[in-house]
Write an enzyme that holds these catalytic residues in place. Structure first.
Site, PDB file in Angstrom:
ATOM      1  N   HIS A  11       0.835  -1.200   0.000  1.00 56.00           N
ATOM      2  CA  HIS A  11       0.000   0.000   0.000  1.00 56.00           C
ATOM      3  C   HIS A  11       0.874   1.256   0.000  1.00 56.00           C
ATOM      4  O   HIS A  11       0.661   2.187  -0.793  1.00 56.00           O
ATOM      5  CB  HIS A  11      -0.911  -0.021   1.227  1.00 56.00           C
ATOM      6  N   GLU A  12       1.874   1.267   0.883  1.00 55.81           N
ATOM      7  CA  GLU A  12       2.778   2.413   0.955  1.00 55.81           C
ATOM      8  C   GLU A  12       3.627   2.539  -0.300  1.00 55.81           C
ATOM      9  O   GLU A  12       3.970   3.641  -0.730  1.00 55.81           O
ATOM     10  CB  GLU A  12       3.668   2.303   2.195  1.00 55.81           C
ATOM     11  N   HIS A  24       1.819   4.594  -2.723  1.00 55.66           N
ATOM     12  CA  HIS A  24       1.991   6.026  -2.457  1.00 55.66           C
ATOM     13  C   HIS A  24       3.358   6.515  -2.958  1.00 55.66           C
ATOM     14  O   HIS A  24       3.474   7.612  -3.525  1.00 55.66           O
ATOM     15  CB  HIS A  24       1.880   6.310  -0.956  1.00 55.66           C
TER      16      HIS A  24
END
Length: 294
Positions: free
Chosen positions: A55-56, A59
């Site tokens: 998920h990171e 980003h």
């Protein structure tokens, strides 16, 4: 997005970092060896950590693609245990493995940034680029959910209904006509049968006797069956045979979307129900008397 605990500034020697990480891994291995039941818990934790970091990573990629400067990509929070710098970004592990984060400069208007980097801050980026960075993490999770569901469907046999006869009930029209378990129904009244869902409607809409063509031992034969009212409907007294077959990849794609959509609807519906009067009442009863629902 930054470490909520901040960096303590405590310098830990490389030897102690390596020793600490090795001790944790050895401890986990020993616990799993002594209690094999802990393996699933460890795998779940590892899966959650990987999900968070992917998920990171979404980003991070979104930020870099948008021209923003990402200075840190870490698993965990607190003091650094290990890190390595690649370009302008430091990648590493921190002491408290309770998540992860990406640090993009200029996430708030109050953050002080080197004037030379101002153009590459989050606050200076255009709205579309900021949205891409924010939504990239969710997009990675959606893609991961799709891939995992798709892999599960393709990798596991699914129970399917065939056009083969599973059982023939005694004393029914099918038994009287000589239909046997294992016969494959290929046609009813000359209409080809390719799916068991065609059998019931064909029997119910027939007026009087029907001609059922079956395949047995490589040869086909046609028998006359006179359906009777069984359990309130015209039936001939057979059930389908079930088989376990892998789902073809092309078929698994739409089924994956269907599974994810159904799961999303049920999740949203469940959360919405929790905030209705009946949902609040049910939740209150569960909390006050948890054994009442067992």
């Amino acid at each position: 997005m930054r470490d909520p605990l901040g960096d303590t500034g405590t310098e830990v020697s490389t030897r102690r970092k390596v020793t600490g990480l090795a001790a944790v891994l050895v401890l986990v291995a020993v616990l799993v060896a002594l209690r094999p039941s802990l393996l699933m818990t460890v795998l779940i934790i590892v899966g959650l950590v990987l999900t968070i970091m992917l998920h990171e990573a979404g980003h991070l990629i979104g930020a870099k693609r948008g021209g923003m400067k990402a200075t840190e990509f870490f698993l965990g929070f607190g003091p650094r245990l290990w890190s390595i710098r690649r370009g302008e970004t430091e990648y590493g592990i921190k002491a408290i493995p309770a998540g992860g984060y990406v640090r993009v400069i200029g996430m708030s208007n109050l953050e002080e940034v080197d004037p030379a980097d101002e153009a590459r801050t989050y606050r200076a980026a255009s709205y579309p680029r900021r949205m891409v960075m924010i939504l990239a993490g969710v997009t990675v999770n959606l893609v991961l959910a799709f891939l995992l569901t798709f892999t599960f469907l393709v990798g596991h046999d699914q129970e399917r209904v065939t056009t083969n006869v599973g059982t023939v009930m005694a004393g029914t029209p099918a038994a009287a006509a000589g239909i046997r378990a294992g016969d494959r129904i290929v046609a009813i009244d000359g209409e080809r049968v390719t799916d068991w869902e065609q059998v019931g409607p064909a029997v119910r809409r027939a007026d009087g006797s029907i001609e059922v063509t079956v395949e047995r031992d490589g040869a086909t034969r046609t028998v006359t069956v006179t359906p009777e009212i069984i359990d309130g409907a015209r039936r001939m007294g057979v059930t389908a045979s079930l088989t376990n077959e892998p789902v073809p990849p092309l078929e698994a794609v739409p089924r994956t979307f269907s599974v994810l959509w159904t799961g999303t609807q049920q999740t949203v519906g469940g959360i919405a129900h929790l905030f209705t009067p009946s949902g609040v009442e049910q939740y209150s009863r569960t909390v006050q008397n948890p054994d009442a629902n067992g």
